[in-house]
Design a protein around this motif. Structure first.
Motif, PDB file in Angstrom:
ATOM      1  N   VAL A 142       0.811  -1.219   0.000  1.00 23.75           N
ATOM      2  CA  VAL A 142       0.000   0.000   0.000  1.00 23.75           C
ATOM      3  C   VAL A 142       0.848   1.274   0.000  1.00 23.75           C
ATOM      4  CG1 VAL A 142      -2.091  -1.016   0.967  1.00 23.75           C
ATOM      5  CG2 VAL A 142      -0.352  -0.078   2.505  1.00 23.75           C
ATOM      6  N   GLY A 143       2.018   1.241   0.595  1.00 23.28           N
ATOM      7  CA  GLY A 143       2.880   2.420   0.609  1.00 23.28           C
ATOM      8  C   GLY A 143       3.444   2.773  -0.752  1.00 23.28           C
ATOM      9  N   GLU A 144       3.353   1.856  -1.704  1.00 25.34           N
ATOM     10  CA  GLU A 144       3.856   2.077  -3.064  1.00 25.34           C
ATOM     11  C   GLU A 144       2.768   2.529  -4.032  1.00 25.34           C
ATOM     12  OE1 GLU A 144       5.274  -1.823  -3.976  1.00 25.34           O
ATOM     13  OE2 GLU A 144       7.005  -1.682  -2.652  1.00 25.34           O
ATOM     14  N   VAL A 145       1.505   2.452  -3.615  1.00 29.55           N
ATOM     15  CA  VAL A 145       0.378   2.762  -4.494  1.00 29.55           C
ATOM     16  C   VAL A 145       0.227   4.274  -4.637  1.00 29.55           C
ATOM     17  CG1 VAL A 145      -2.128   2.545  -4.783  1.00 29.55           C
ATOM     18  CG2 VAL A 145      -0.806   0.632  -3.867  1.00 29.55           C
ATOM     19  N   THR A 146      -0.003   4.717  -5.868  1.00 29.71           N
ATOM     20  CA  THR A 146      -0.221   6.136  -6.137  1.00 29.71           C
ATOM     21  C   THR A 146      -1.694   6.393  -6.446  1.00 29.71           C
ATOM     22  OG1 THR A 146       0.105   5.954  -8.527  1.00 29.71           O
ATOM     23  CG2 THR A 146       2.102   6.271  -7.148  1.00 29.71           C
ATOM     24  N   GLY A 147      -2.074   7.653  -6.430  1.00 31.89           N
ATOM     25  CA  GLY A 147      -3.427   8.024  -6.821  1.00 31.89           C
ATOM     26  C   GLY A 147      -3.719   7.621  -8.252  1.00 31.89           C
TER      27      GLY A 147
END
Length: 154
Positions: A22-27
């Protein structure tokens, strides 16, 4: 579990899978997806803090809550917990609630609420039955996303 979910989804014709923490996911990742399956370890019968922060960032960091930009995207959940009865279902429901607030459509698979595994000290790890539940979740969400996308173009 995430690899099992991804494996199940890739078995659906036309499905593309991106596996990220989740910390790698962008908008932009969220806007581009047709479906989103989120997994979490169970902490006090709830999702992990990092997962909660991820959902919180949809409004503040990614500005997705405005105009409900995740509306009609397909969502699913999977969890791992240390014991048989430590809040796995309530944790999946908390993930579902975050998705529903953003007007996503929730799909289950592998179990009534999603897929789960017991991974505590007395467990040998994720067994084949739990991995199969993860694959079933991925497959069901991908199938539903394909049907929804195809239906929206007719």
């Amino acid at each position: 579990m995430a690899r099992g979910v991804a494996e199940g989804a890739t078995g659906v014709s036309g499905a593309g899978v991106v596996l990220k923490k989740v910390g790698e996911v962008t908008g932009d990742d969220l806007l581009a997806c047709d479906a989103l399956i989120v997994g979490s370890p169970v902490y006090f019968a709830n999702m992990a803090g990092e997962i909660k922060t991820f959902f919180d960032s949809w409004g503040f960091k990614f500005r997705l809550f405005t105009d409900f930009k995740m509306r009609n995207k397909i969502g699913g959940a999977f969890v791992t917990g240390a014991s048989v009865s430590n809040g796995k279902e309530t944790t999946m429901q908390s993930i579902h609630a975050a998705m529903l607030i953003n007007q996503m459509s929730i799909v289950s698979g592998g179990g009534a609420f999603g897929a789960s595994a017991t991974t505590g000290p007395d467990s040998p790890g994720i067994d084949e039955k739990e991995f199969e539940a993860a694959r079933a979740l991925g497959k069901h969400v991908a199938e539903f996303a394909a049907i929804t996308k195809r239906g929206s173009k007719s």
